[in-house]
Design an enzyme around this catalytic site. Structure first.
Site, PDB file in Angstrom:
ATOM      1  CG  ASN A  32      -7.091   9.271  11.812  1.00 24.56           C
ATOM      2  OD1 ASN A  32      -7.861   9.871  12.903  1.00 24.56           O
ATOM      3  ND2 ASN A  32      -8.398   8.819  11.169  1.00 24.56           N
ATOM      4  N   GLY A 227      -6.906   0.778  -2.256  1.00 18.98           N
ATOM      5  CA  GLY A 227      -6.797  -0.728  -1.191  1.00 18.98           C
ATOM      6  C   GLY A 227      -5.634  -0.721  -1.964  1.00 18.98           C
ATOM      7  N   GLY A 257      -6.325   5.306   4.451  1.00 17.82           N
ATOM      8  CA  GLY A 257      -6.532   6.292   3.657  1.00 17.82           C
ATOM      9  C   GLY A 257      -5.327   7.827   4.340  1.00 17.82           C
ATOM     10  CG  ASP A 258      -7.601   9.110   7.922  1.00 18.67           C
ATOM     11  OD1 ASP A 258      -7.854   9.694   6.292  1.00 18.67           O
ATOM     12  OD2 ASP A 258      -8.279   8.433   8.636  1.00 18.67           O
TER      13      ASP A 258
HETATM   14  P1  ADP Z   1      -9.668   4.878   2.107  1.00 20.33           P
HETATM   15  O1  ADP Z   1      -9.272   4.241   3.346  1.00 20.33           O
HETATM   16  O2  ADP Z   1      -9.543   6.180   2.149  1.00 20.33           O
HETATM   17  O3  ADP Z   1     -10.716   3.985   1.679  1.00 20.33           O
HETATM   18  P2  ADP Z   1      -7.726   2.877   0.848  1.00 20.33           P
HETATM   19  O4  ADP Z   1      -8.803   1.426   1.185  1.00 20.33           O
HETATM   20  O5  ADP Z   1      -7.937   2.790  -0.875  1.00 20.33           O
HETATM   21  O6  ADP Z   1      -8.313   4.719   1.440  1.00 20.33           O
HETATM   22  O7  ADP Z   1      -6.146   2.136   1.850  1.00 20.33           O
HETATM   23  C1  ADP Z   1      -5.875   3.757   1.543  1.00 20.33           C
HETATM   24  C2  ADP Z   1      -4.364   2.488   1.043  1.00 20.33           C
HETATM   25  O8  ADP Z   1      -3.958   1.969   2.219  1.00 20.33           O
HETATM   26  C3  ADP Z   1      -3.642   2.439  -0.154  1.00 20.33           C
HETATM   27  O9  ADP Z   1      -3.461   3.379  -0.929  1.00 20.33           O
HETATM   28  C4  ADP Z   1      -2.572   1.233   0.321  1.00 20.33           C
HETATM   29  O10 ADP Z   1      -1.484   1.948   0.650  1.00 20.33           O
HETATM   30  C5  ADP Z   1      -3.009   0.979   1.602  1.00 20.33           C
HETATM   31  N1  ADP Z   1      -4.248  -0.235   1.942  1.00 20.33           N
HETATM   32  C6  ADP Z   1      -5.042  -0.321   1.910  1.00 20.33           C
HETATM   33  N2  ADP Z   1      -6.216  -1.784   1.985  1.00 20.33           N
HETATM   34  C7  ADP Z   1      -4.368  -2.839   2.386  1.00 20.33           C
HETATM   35  C8  ADP Z   1      -3.523  -3.860   2.473  1.00 20.33           C
HETATM   36  N3  ADP Z   1      -5.052  -4.799   2.361  1.00 20.33           N
HETATM   37  N4  ADP Z   1      -2.559  -4.325   2.113  1.00 20.33           N
HETATM   38  C9  ADP Z   1      -1.854  -3.242   1.933  1.00 20.33           C
HETATM   39  N5  ADP Z   1      -2.174  -1.906   1.791  1.00 20.33           N
HETATM   40  C10 ADP Z   1      -3.161  -1.625   2.325  1.00 20.33           C
END
Ligand code: ADP
Length: 307
Positions: A32, A227, A257-258
Site C-alpha cells: 500500500n 490518527g 498509516g500506510d
Molecule cells: P494507522 O493507520 O497506522 O493506525 P493512524 O490511525 O494514526 O495510523 O492514521 C494515519 C494517518 O492517517 C494520520 O497520521 C492522519 O494523517 C490520517 N488520519 C487518520 N484518521 C484520520 C481522520 N479521521 N481524519 C483525518 N486524517 C486522519
C-alpha cells in the site's frame, strides 16, 4: 534519481459484497505504501521486495505491481508456495472481521532469496522500508540472516525505515515482538510508529510519550502518527507538532498509516521539509479513508491530491 525498496508481503484481498459475491483485490502494508508513494512521486524508483507463488493469483499480483508502476526485479517466485490471502466480512453490527490464510505463504520465505548479489543491489537504494508485519511473518530460522543483511545495508549508507505496525495475531508472544522491534528501532534511521501500536506493547498513550520512547534509540527522524489528533516529529533537536484536518466522511481507515508512510517518504526523498512531507502524507491518508479498501481508485486519489 531516488530509489526506495519496500520489503514485505502483499496479500490477495477478498471482500464480501453479498452472500454470494466477493470482490478480489490486493493489499498489504508495504505494498500500500509503495503504491501511494509511486502515485504521488512517479520519478522515484519504487521497488517491491517479496516472494510470490506460481499460482494464478500470484501472477495477477505481479501484473498489479507492474500496473502501479512498481519495479518488480526483486519479486521472487517460490516454486511450491502460494500467495497469502485474507477475507473482509462485515457482521450484522457493521463491524469488519478479518480472516487470514497466510501461514504458509510464499512471502514468509523472502529472506531465502536475499543472496549477496541481491543485497548488493539493495545497497544502491536511498531507503529501505520494512515493518513489524514482515518481521512477524519471516520464518524464525531466517531472522538472524535478515538482521545481518539489514546491517550490511546500513553500513552501505542506505537509510532504514521502520513502522512497527503491530498485529497481535501474528505474534505468539508479545515479548517476541518487543525483542524484534527493539532490534529494528536500534538499526533504523527513520521510525514512523502509530501511537495505537505502541499502546498495546509498551503502554504508551500519547504522541509525545511515543516520541520520548523512540528517543532511546539513535534515530535521525521520528514521526509519530496519532490518527486525526496530530503527527509529532523529532529530528535533531527540532520537535514539531503538526495539525491534521479531521475528515468527517470516514468510510474505511484501512491503510491510512500506510498511505501516510509512502507519501511522507516520497516527499522526503524529493527534498521536501518534514513539515511539508507530513502535510502531504496526511492529505494522502485523509483521502484514502474516504474510500473502501486499502487502495483508493487512481483517478479519485490523483484528483484529491491535486486540489
Ligand atoms: P494507522 O493507520 O497506522 O493506525 P493512524 O490511525 O494514526 O495510523 O492514521 C494515519 C494517518 O492517517 C494520520 O497520521 C492522519 O494523517 C490520517 N488520519 C487518520 N484518521 C484520520 C481522520 N479521521 N481524519 C483525518 N486524517 C486522519
Amino acid at each position: 534519481m531516488a530509489k526506495i525498496y519496500f520489503l514485505g508481503e502483499c496479500l490477495v484481498e477478498l471482500r464480501e459484497l453479498d452472500d454470494a459475491t466477493m470482490a478480489q483485490s490486493f493489499a498489504g502494508d508495504v505494498y500500500n505504501s509503495a503504491v501511494y508513494l509511486k502515485r504521488c512521486f512517479p520519478k522515484i524508483t519504487v521497488s517491491m521486495v517479496t516472494a510470490i507463488g506460481s499460482d494464478r493469483l500470484s501472477e495477477k499480483m505481479l501484473t498489479r505491481f507492474k500496473s502501479e508502476n512498481l519495479d518488480t526485479q526483486l519479486v521472487f517466485r517460490h516454486p511450491s508456495k502460494v500467495a497469502g490471502m485474507y477475507l473482509i466480512e462485515t457482521d450484522d453490527a457493521g463491524e469488519r472481521r478479518f480472516t487470514y490464510w497466510r501461514n504458509d505463504s510464499a512471502a514468509r520465505k523472502v529472506v531465502e532469496f536475499l543472496s549477496d548479489g541481491v543485497v548488493d543491489q539493495l545497497a544502491t537504494a536511498d531507503m529501505f522500508f520494512f515493518s513489524g508485519i514482515p518481521l512477524a511473518i519471516i520464518e524464525k530460522h531466517s531472522r538472524n540472516a535478515f538482521w545481518q543483511k539489514l546491517e550490511s545495508l546500513k553500513q552501505a549508507g542506505v537509510k532504514l525505515v521502520f513502522d512497527p505496525n503491530y498485529r497481535s495475531q501474528l505474534w505468539a508472544h508479545k515479548e517476541d515482538a518487543i525483542e524484534q522491534f527493539d532490534r529494528a528501532f536500534h538499526l533504523s534511521d527513520i521510525a514512523l510508529p502509530g501511537v495505537e501500536d505502541l499502546t498495546v506493547l509498551y503502554g504508551i498513550e500519547s504522541a509525545q510519550e511515543a516520541v520520548g520512547f523512540c528517543q532511546q534509540y539513535d534515530l535521525e527522524e521520528i514521526v509519530v502518527k496519532d490518527g486525526p489528533k496530530s503527527v509529532v516529529t523529532l529530528a535533531g533537536t527540532e520537535r514539531l507538532s503538526h495539525q491534521i484536518s479531521p475528515v468527517t466522511n470516514v468510510i474505511d481507515t484501512t491503510s491510512a498509516g500506510d498511505a501516510f508512510n509512502g507519501v511522507y517518504l516520497g516527499a522526503r526523498l524529493s527534498g521536501r521539509t518534514i513539515a511539508e512531507a507530513v502535510q502531504l502524507g496526511a492529505k494522502a491518508a485523509g483521502t484514502v479513508i474516504q474510500h473502501p479498501g486499502a487502495i483508493a481508485p487512481l483517478a479519485a486519489f490523483k484528483q484529491a491530491m491535486s486540489e
